[in-house]
Design a protein around this motif. Sequence first.
Motif, PDB file in Angstrom:
ATOM      1  N   ASN A   1      69.249  -3.071  39.715  1.00 14.63           N
ATOM      2  CA  ASN A   1      69.424  -3.496  41.104  1.00 14.63           C
ATOM      3  C   ASN A   1      69.241  -2.262  41.985  1.00 14.63           C
ATOM      4  OD1 ASN A   1      70.026  -4.798  43.456  1.00 14.63           O
ATOM      5  ND2 ASN A   1      72.230  -4.941  43.060  1.00 14.63           N
ATOM      6  N   PHE A   2      68.063  -2.131  42.542  1.00 15.00           N
ATOM      7  CA  PHE A   2      67.708  -0.919  43.274  1.00 15.00           C
ATOM      8  C   PHE A   2      67.917  -1.132  44.769  1.00 15.00           C
ATOM      9  CE2 PHE A   2      65.015  -1.033  39.462  1.00 15.00           C
ATOM     10  CZ  PHE A   2      65.427   0.146  38.843  1.00 15.00           C
ATOM     11  N   GLU A   3      68.890  -0.391  45.330  1.00 19.34           N
ATOM     12  CA  GLU A   3      69.076  -0.450  46.776  1.00 19.34           C
ATOM     13  C   GLU A   3      67.945   0.295  47.481  1.00 19.34           C
ATOM     14  OE1 GLU A   3      72.914   0.969  47.762  1.00 19.34           O
ATOM     15  OE2 GLU A   3      73.985  -0.633  46.674  1.00 19.34           O
ATOM     16  N   LYS A   4      67.476   1.359  46.799  1.00 19.81           N
ATOM     17  CA  LYS A   4      66.340   2.108  47.320  1.00 19.81           C
ATOM     18  C   LYS A   4      65.152   1.912  46.386  1.00 19.81           C
ATOM     19  CE  LYS A   4      69.236   5.709  49.402  1.00 19.81           C
ATOM     20  NZ  LYS A   4      69.501   7.175  49.445  1.00 19.81           N
ATOM     21  N   LYS A   5      63.996   2.264  46.868  1.00 20.64           N
ATOM     22  CA  LYS A   5      62.795   2.141  46.052  1.00 20.64           C
ATOM     23  C   LYS A   5      62.910   3.039  44.828  1.00 20.64           C
ATOM     24  CE  LYS A   5      57.779   2.714  46.178  1.00 20.64           C
ATOM     25  NZ  LYS A   5      56.598   3.100  47.007  1.00 20.64           N
ATOM     26  N   PRO A   6      62.735   2.492  43.616  1.00 19.20           N
ATOM     27  CA  PRO A   6      62.838   3.326  42.413  1.00 19.20           C
ATOM     28  C   PRO A   6      61.664   4.292  42.322  1.00 19.20           C
ATOM     29  CG  PRO A   6      62.051   1.136  41.855  1.00 19.20           C
ATOM     30  CD  PRO A   6      62.426   1.091  43.303  1.00 19.20           C
ATOM     31  N   GLU A   7      61.884   5.369  41.597  1.00 18.62           N
ATOM     32  CA  GLU A   7      60.833   6.360  41.410  1.00 18.62           C
ATOM     33  C   GLU A   7      60.359   6.321  39.967  1.00 18.62           C
ATOM     34  OE1 GLU A   7      61.955  10.217  42.651  1.00 18.62           O
ATOM     35  OE2 GLU A   7      62.512   9.610  44.705  1.00 18.62           O
ATOM     36  N   ALA A   8      59.034   6.296  39.796  1.00 18.74           N
ATOM     37  CA  ALA A   8      58.453   6.268  38.457  1.00 18.74           C
ATOM     38  C   ALA A   8      58.704   7.593  37.741  1.00 18.74           C
ATOM     39  CB  ALA A   8      56.958   5.994  38.551  1.00 18.74           C
ATOM     40  N   THR A   9      58.754   7.542  36.436  1.00 14.03           N
ATOM     41  CA  THR A   9      58.908   8.730  35.602  1.00 14.03           C
ATOM     42  C   THR A   9      57.683   8.851  34.700  1.00 14.03           C
ATOM     43  OG1 THR A   9      60.019   7.580  33.782  1.00 14.03           O
ATOM     44  CG2 THR A   9      61.409   8.349  35.600  1.00 14.03           C
ATOM     45  N   ALA A  10      57.710   9.835  33.822  1.00 11.63           N
ATOM     46  CA  ALA A  10      56.554  10.065  32.953  1.00 11.63           C
ATOM     47  C   ALA A  10      56.289   8.881  32.035  1.00 11.63           C
ATOM     48  CB  ALA A  10      56.778  11.333  32.127  1.00 11.63           C
ATOM     49  N   ASN A  11      57.344   8.188  31.616  1.00 12.88           N
ATOM     50  CA  ASN A  11      57.183   7.077  30.670  1.00 12.88           C
ATOM     51  C   ASN A  11      57.591   5.733  31.251  1.00 12.88           C
ATOM     52  OD1 ASN A  11      56.320   8.740  28.456  1.00 12.88           O
ATOM     53  ND2 ASN A  11      58.462   9.437  28.270  1.00 12.88           N
TER      54      ASN A  11
ATOM     55  N   GLN B   1      57.271   2.812  34.535  1.00 13.68           N
ATOM     56  CA  GLN B   1      56.387   2.312  35.575  1.00 13.68           C
ATOM     57  C   GLN B   1      57.162   1.398  36.520  1.00 13.68           C
ATOM     58  OE1 GLN B   1      53.150   2.889  36.344  1.00 13.68           O
ATOM     59  NE2 GLN B   1      53.374   1.467  38.058  1.00 13.68           N
ATOM     60  N   ILE B   2      56.880   1.512  37.812  1.00 17.03           N
ATOM     61  CA  ILE B   2      57.459   0.602  38.795  1.00 17.03           C
ATOM     62  C   ILE B   2      56.702  -0.725  38.718  1.00 17.03           C
ATOM     63  CG2 ILE B   2      57.884   0.168  41.240  1.00 17.03           C
ATOM     64  CD1 ILE B   2      57.984   3.197  41.630  1.00 17.03           C
ATOM     65  N   VAL B   3      57.453  -1.823  38.601  1.00 16.91           N
ATOM     66  CA  VAL B   3      56.868  -3.159  38.503  1.00 16.91           C
ATOM     67  C   VAL B   3      57.480  -4.026  39.598  1.00 16.91           C
ATOM     68  CG1 VAL B   3      56.546  -5.212  37.065  1.00 16.91           C
ATOM     69  CG2 VAL B   3      56.511  -2.936  36.028  1.00 16.91           C
ATOM     70  N   ARG B   4      56.619  -4.702  40.361  1.00 17.20           N
ATOM     71  CA  ARG B   4      57.078  -5.589  41.434  1.00 17.20           C
ATOM     72  C   ARG B   4      56.478  -6.978  41.197  1.00 17.20           C
ATOM     73  NH1 ARG B   4      55.631  -7.223  46.748  1.00 17.20           N
ATOM     74  NH2 ARG B   4      57.427  -7.327  48.176  1.00 17.20           N
TER      75      ARG B   4
ATOM     76  N   ALA C   1      60.896 -10.912  45.791  1.00 25.68           N
ATOM     77  CA  ALA C   1      60.369  -9.853  44.932  1.00 25.68           C
ATOM     78  C   ALA C   1      61.432  -9.400  43.936  1.00 25.68           C
ATOM     79  CB  ALA C   1      59.887  -8.683  45.767  1.00 25.68           C
ATOM     80  N   ALA C   2      61.022  -9.279  42.668  1.00 23.09           N
ATOM     81  CA  ALA C   2      61.872  -8.718  41.619  1.00 23.09           C
ATOM     82  C   ALA C   2      61.340  -7.332  41.282  1.00 23.09           C
ATOM     83  CB  ALA C   2      61.855  -9.617  40.386  1.00 23.09           C
ATOM     84  N   LYS C   3      62.168  -6.323  41.424  1.00 25.99           N
ATOM     85  CA  LYS C   3      61.731  -4.943  41.243  1.00 25.99           C
ATOM     86  C   LYS C   3      62.326  -4.376  39.959  1.00 25.99           C
ATOM     87  CE  LYS C   3      61.667  -4.446  46.266  1.00 25.99           C
ATOM     88  NZ  LYS C   3      62.303  -3.795  47.433  1.00 25.99           N
ATOM     89  N   PHE C   4      61.456  -3.762  39.157  1.00 21.72           N
ATOM     90  CA  PHE C   4      61.872  -3.171  37.880  1.00 21.72           C
ATOM     91  C   PHE C   4      61.349  -1.746  37.776  1.00 21.72           C
ATOM     92  CE2 PHE C   4      61.654  -7.720  36.918  1.00 21.72           C
ATOM     93  CZ  PHE C   4      62.821  -7.928  36.193  1.00 21.72           C
ATOM     94  N   LEU C   5      62.047  -0.945  36.969  1.00 22.06           N
ATOM     95  CA  LEU C   5      61.548   0.338  36.486  1.00 22.06           C
ATOM     96  C   LEU C   5      61.540   0.224  34.968  1.00 22.06           C
ATOM     97  CD1 LEU C   5      60.612   3.228  37.114  1.00 22.06           C
ATOM     98  CD2 LEU C   5      63.025   3.946  36.949  1.00 22.06           C
ATOM     99  N   LEU C   6      60.346   0.083  34.373  1.00 22.43           N
ATOM    100  CA  LEU C   6      60.240  -0.309  32.968  1.00 22.43           C
ATOM    101  C   LEU C   6      59.490   0.724  32.138  1.00 22.43           C
ATOM    102  CD1 LEU C   6      59.217  -4.051  33.427  1.00 22.43           C
ATOM    103  CD2 LEU C   6      61.510  -3.152  32.970  1.00 22.43           C
ATOM    104  N   PRO C   7      59.956   0.987  30.911  1.00 24.30           N
ATOM    105  CA  PRO C   7      59.147   1.774  29.977  1.00 24.30           C
ATOM    106  C   PRO C   7      57.836   1.054  29.699  1.00 24.30           C
ATOM    107  CG  PRO C   7      61.407   1.538  29.183  1.00 24.30           C
ATOM    108  CD  PRO C   7      61.253   0.600  30.345  1.00 24.30           C
ATOM    109  N   VAL C   8      56.765   1.790  29.498  1.00 25.44           N
ATOM    110  CA  VAL C   8      55.482   1.154  29.218  1.00 25.44           C
ATOM    111  C   VAL C   8      55.592   0.363  27.921  1.00 25.44           C
ATOM    112  CG1 VAL C   8      54.127   2.872  30.454  1.00 25.44           C
ATOM    113  CG2 VAL C   8      54.646   3.217  28.032  1.00 25.44           C
ATOM    114  N   GLY C   9      54.850  -0.743  27.846  1.00 28.41           N
ATOM    115  CA  GLY C   9      54.897  -1.577  26.650  1.00 28.41           C
ATOM    116  C   GLY C   9      54.633  -3.033  26.978  1.00 28.41           C
ATOM    117  N   LYS C  10      54.763  -3.869  25.962  1.00 33.69           N
ATOM    118  CA  LYS C  10      54.512  -5.303  26.102  1.00 33.69           C
ATOM    119  C   LYS C  10      55.808  -6.013  26.480  1.00 33.69           C
ATOM    120  CE  LYS C  10      52.413  -9.176  23.608  1.00 33.69           C
ATOM    121  NZ  LYS C  10      51.770  -9.594  22.332  1.00 33.69           N
ATOM    122  N   TYR C  11      55.710  -6.955  27.461  1.00 33.29           N
ATOM    123  CA  TYR C  11      56.898  -7.633  27.964  1.00 33.29           C
ATOM    124  C   TYR C  11      56.690  -9.147  28.003  1.00 33.29           C
ATOM    125  CZ  TYR C  11      58.987  -3.218  29.328  1.00 33.29           C
ATOM    126  OH  TYR C  11      59.542  -1.976  29.307  1.00 33.29           O
ATOM    127  N   PHE C  12      57.815  -9.852  27.832  1.00 34.36           N
ATOM    128  CA  PHE C  12      57.862 -11.308  27.958  1.00 34.36           C
ATOM    129  C   PHE C  12      58.655 -11.624  29.223  1.00 34.36           C
ATOM    130  CE2 PHE C  12      57.527 -10.187  23.544  1.00 34.36           C
ATOM    131  CZ  PHE C  12      56.559 -11.046  23.043  1.00 34.36           C
TER     132      PHE C  12
END
Length: 759
Positions: free
Chosen positions: A124-134, A136-139, A176-187
């Motif tokens: 639950n991001f009150e502010k815009k999340p920041e991407a890291t090396a591994n 990715q920001i997903v909207r 909008a649903a906002k995520f910060l997710l490790p790269v990979g396959k998602y369901f």
Amino acid sequence: MKILRVFFFVISVFLSIFSFSQEKKDVNLYLRLQDSEKLPLTFFEITLTEKESQKKMLGTTDHRGKLDLVVEKGKIYSFSCKDSANFWEISIPENSFSFMNRTITFDSKNTVFHHSAPDTVKQNFEKKPEATANEQIVRLKIMNLTSQKSIPNIEVRMYNKNLHKIFVTQTDQEGAAKFLLPVGKYFLGIEKLSNYQVFTVEKQDLPLTKLFAFVPTTNVQETLKQDTITQVFPNAAEATSSRVLVKITMRDYSQQLLANEDVYLDALEAKKVYFAKTNQSGVATFLLPKGDRYTLNFRYERDIFLWDYPSTQGLHSSRFEATYRGTEMIETYHSERKRDKDGFFLDFYSPKIQTEMLPENVVEKTDNGFNLNFPNQCPSSSSASPTFVDGKIFCGAGYFSSKFYCLNAKTGEYIWGISFAEGGPTSAVYSDGVILVSTESCTLYALEAQTGNLLWSKHLATYVFSTPSVVDGKVFAAYPFEHYANGREVFEKDNNYALVVFELKTGKIVWQQRLDNEILGSPVICDNNVYLTTFSGTMYRFEAKTGKLLSTFSNKLNNEAVVTSPTIVDNSVFVSIRSSKNKRLQEVAMFSRDLKLQKKFSHLQDSMPFRNKKFDECRCDKFMNHTGTRILHYKGKNYNVVAGKLFCTKPEDGSIIWSKAISNSAKFRDDLVSMPVVVNNKIVVANPNGKIQIFDAASGNLVNQYLTYATLFTPPVIYDGWIYCGTEEGRIIAINTRNSQFSGWQQFGKDAMHNPVVK
């Protein structure tokens, strides 16, 4: 009491619940993947390969272990999974229906399973999340398909199988649903749907943005009380992306609408019950979550029909019409029935039958015989093994069907067919030109074997969970002579059942005796004695001609309940009983003919049947055809299946002559284990994991085996070189061994007396 005739049709919006394909050669294949403990294999990746062209299709199961694929008629597909060493073939008949259901059971030893709950990560991001090396920001933008507006405050989930984690958030006011997710396959899961779409999150400079159309469930209010959900619709009910709109119309036999009737839909996997009453138009309305199986029940009906709603995209609606005598009429009938001085019923209502043709495409020719693929086949729509008589087989079309057929034993061609007034048939019992079948709710039918004409029928009471037996022109059955609205009340009260005997040709009552509960399996008849086991764990012995009670065994003090039907050999009676040392285990025991306990064979132990459920929570087809660890006696030796092994033992002391593993699984399906049968010096076992195995009776060597790709739960019938076996999915399998000497076991329990002894 299931005095009814059901009619089923489906109305679909965008996609039918059966997903009838536009091209005639296409078939929707609905798969359910499970392990040997019947637990669903969730988010399982599989590959389906068409053998001729080697064209591959990839699929992934949802949170219920289900997926659907479009395949082609007349093709053979190989089925594999990267997480398992298991391998199957699935044949799609040229004359197949436009849909097929298959349950695939994986061997626990050869498969990596995820049964533990995944870790949940709430974001639950009150502010815009920041991407890291591994990461990715997903909207994800979720739009209402109907109104074309954004959907705020709806739960959205992203499941990563490799990490075994679920990332959860809610849409904001812009949908909008906002995520910060490790790269990979998602369901992707939205609302109740867990496998709405699959996509890969890759590292990129800009946020990954996707738009999804969805119809949320907003027009229903639900109240949960214990396990029962009652729904209220402020406005007109409509189908949604995650729920199916189901409308059930009830009429009596004069076609008058039935208002204010209780209707229950049991969600088998969610373990919930959806409840509604019919309105003044006789209609009950439900919004049911996709991805579950539902059984239809009325107040005095049970397991009338089963729906299996896959988690497919689109809006789905279905309608169901049922004919029912009506609660008020049923209660009036039972209150006015005549009884004798002991409280037994003296009259029984006589339901009628109707002629029924065999639907097209039921018979599927195979390389070594044929399959009977009845239209309602699906997981849990089990079919008992048929009965063989004079070149014909007699069989029901599945637990949730009222249809019953006489077919050519070697081709499956139609001879005659009927429809009972209710579904849930037992295995057919044959004696002296008469076919006997009991249904769950709960009529005993006597039919002419040659023509299918009705000789007589007896609607016994609210529920019957056992198979009848016959000797000397007398039929032995059971019924509850008190009147109850549900199975739990039946099982919780003692001494409420009757053992009743009818004349085979006329249905006239001969005698009745009191029992403490329903019969498990069937009565067993030997030397003018009737032996039986009840659900309470009591064993009885009556004189067959007079009904005189000769002896009983009940040791509730030491918790030694009897859990199989008896097998009578010379002066001994063999059963399995609950271990007095461990209530979770059963062991083989030997009694005298007057039911005195002689010996217990603690080395022949297995887990208790139905150990995780109360009796009233199990479907009655498991009781009607229950054999479990029951003893087969052949030429001075005992044979039975215990803990995944076939044992050959000495009757006098239980010492082991030989034993053979019939399953590689560490967790054998004990609730589906069945008694072995014997023909031509060979012991034959129907394995719950799909194998029909043939062993030499003397040495125990495996002589042959047939892989059926089905869940087998009843003993096979073997006659004139053919093996017939029912399956949990509703198919009946017929295998031609091409050995006419392979013969001699023509019905459930060997013959109408149900004592599995061959000397």
